[in-house]
Scaffold this motif. Sequence first.
Motif, PDB file in Angstrom:
ATOM      1  N   ASN A 291       0.805  -1.237   0.000  1.00  0.00           N
ATOM      2  CA  ASN A 291       0.000   0.000   0.000  1.00  0.00           C
ATOM      3  C   ASN A 291       0.832   1.279   0.000  1.00  0.00           C
ATOM      4  N   GLU A 292       2.138   1.161   0.245  1.00  0.00           N
ATOM      5  CA  GLU A 292       3.088   2.289   0.172  1.00  0.00           C
ATOM      6  C   GLU A 292       2.850   3.384   1.212  1.00  0.00           C
ATOM      7  N   ALA A 293       1.973   3.148   2.183  1.00  0.00           N
ATOM      8  CA  ALA A 293       1.760   4.138   3.235  1.00  0.00           C
ATOM      9  C   ALA A 293       3.006   4.218   4.098  1.00  0.00           C
ATOM     10  N   GLY A 294       3.627   5.376   4.134  1.00  0.00           N
ATOM     11  CA  GLY A 294       4.891   5.546   4.831  1.00  0.00           C
ATOM     12  C   GLY A 294       6.040   5.763   3.875  1.00  0.00           C
ATOM     13  N   LEU A 295       5.878   5.275   2.644  1.00  0.00           N
ATOM     14  CA  LEU A 295       6.918   5.515   1.628  1.00  0.00           C
ATOM     15  C   LEU A 295       6.784   6.901   1.018  1.00  0.00           C
ATOM     16  N   GLY A 296       5.554   7.368   0.896  1.00  0.00           N
ATOM     17  CA  GLY A 296       5.324   8.693   0.330  1.00  0.00           C
ATOM     18  C   GLY A 296       5.190   8.728  -1.175  1.00  0.00           C
TER      19      GLY A 296
END
Length: 466
Positions: A291-296
């Motif tokens: 989900n890429e939450a935290g990767l930006g």
Amino acid sequence: MLQIIEQINTYVNNFIWGIPAMICIIGVGLYLSIRTRFIQIRKFPLAVKTVLGRLFRKDEAGDGSMTPFQAVCTALAGTVGTGNIAGVAGAIAIGGPGAVFWMWCSAFLGMCTKFAEVTLAVHFRERNSDGDWVGGPMYYIKNGLSKHWHWLAAAFSLFGVLTVFGTGNATQVNTIITSIDSALFSYGVLSESFAGTFNLIVGIVIAGLVALILLGGIKRIGTVTEKLVPFMALLYIILACGVVAINYRRIPEVFYSIVYGAFSPRSITGGAVGTFFMSMKKGVSRGIFSNEAGLGTGSIAHACADTSDAVKQGLFGIFEVFTDTIVICTLTALVILCSGIPVSYGEAVGAELTIQGFVSIYGNWVTIFTAIAMCSFAFSTILGWGLYGSRCIEFLFHSNKVIKPFMVVYSLVSIIGATIDLGLLWDIAETFNGLMAIPNLIALFLLSGTVVQLVREYFAKKQSKS
């Protein structure tokens, strides 16, 4: 040489995804959730309403931008990929069914993290020399924080450029190859002797298609993703729901194994999977990979949206993480666990485990449909990450003249991804994901006050109009 690379990557990966990283990822998500009074719960109905409302509207975007719906589709294109199929399978095999529980936890907090990323990206974006909207972590660091923090923007961009080749391209192409090969092998159309040549040909074709779309610019990317993403997600969800419905009697047992296995993985896997921390690590890391939450990264696509409401666009981020992890990743896990196929716990596996789950219920004919769905998932991710990489390299070189050469090189990586081993590639991609997350999480923590202020102003204005 490969052994040395593997050893170095294992050392870095264990450090990046160790206890400090888990604390940072979960801690920042929890901190943002508390400060926004758990906006992912309070405003979830509004987020769904906003996305569905845009689904049936035919907006035209201004120059150098996408419509808000195209932006969310491009971001979903980047997130809904092999992480949902091969990533979930790998997490279950190495971390046990309990890894799915930790995916859910990271997604719940990640919904708020993604909301904050998108809101900041739209609020602090700017126009480049071509007049296109550009934004993302590097821009909200540059425009939102003082100068002594600007090295974080350069670090994020550098890790971003390195990450896109593995996470965004090679692993995706590898999944496309696996799904196509499985379908053709099941019907005896493809032989072992010709498989290598066939995979090379497929890699070249994918490289050509990727180059054709990416070199067409932001509008072409948006046009393709807004058509491809809803189709692929719906097809996959229907197939997965069929597997779960047929095996509905096993659902309580499966959910028990997920929850109990999160805290006692050995008891569920017969001792084949190690510790509680390994289950948590694989669940959180593969959840973020998905989900890429935290990767930006997803916020880079949202910054291209033709909108003036940063918070409203941020609501799309909540919906994204929910769709990607809570819906699609959970369905993948249920396909594997409900179908009753044997899982070799402790061994690195990929999309083939998910394919086996579908085949065990529908028969070999379903490999054609799973191949189509997986190819769509993976191809859309390649497009989304191509946009992310181009924005990162543009920021590093302070020029958009490097974008087209980058796109060409990025496209050619598809050929490499079609012909190399998957195992080490997944591990390297996971490591670079962790490296990207560090500067972004620091920025989110420092800019949390801005997020809170923007949320208050937006809903106060909305209330005054009603």
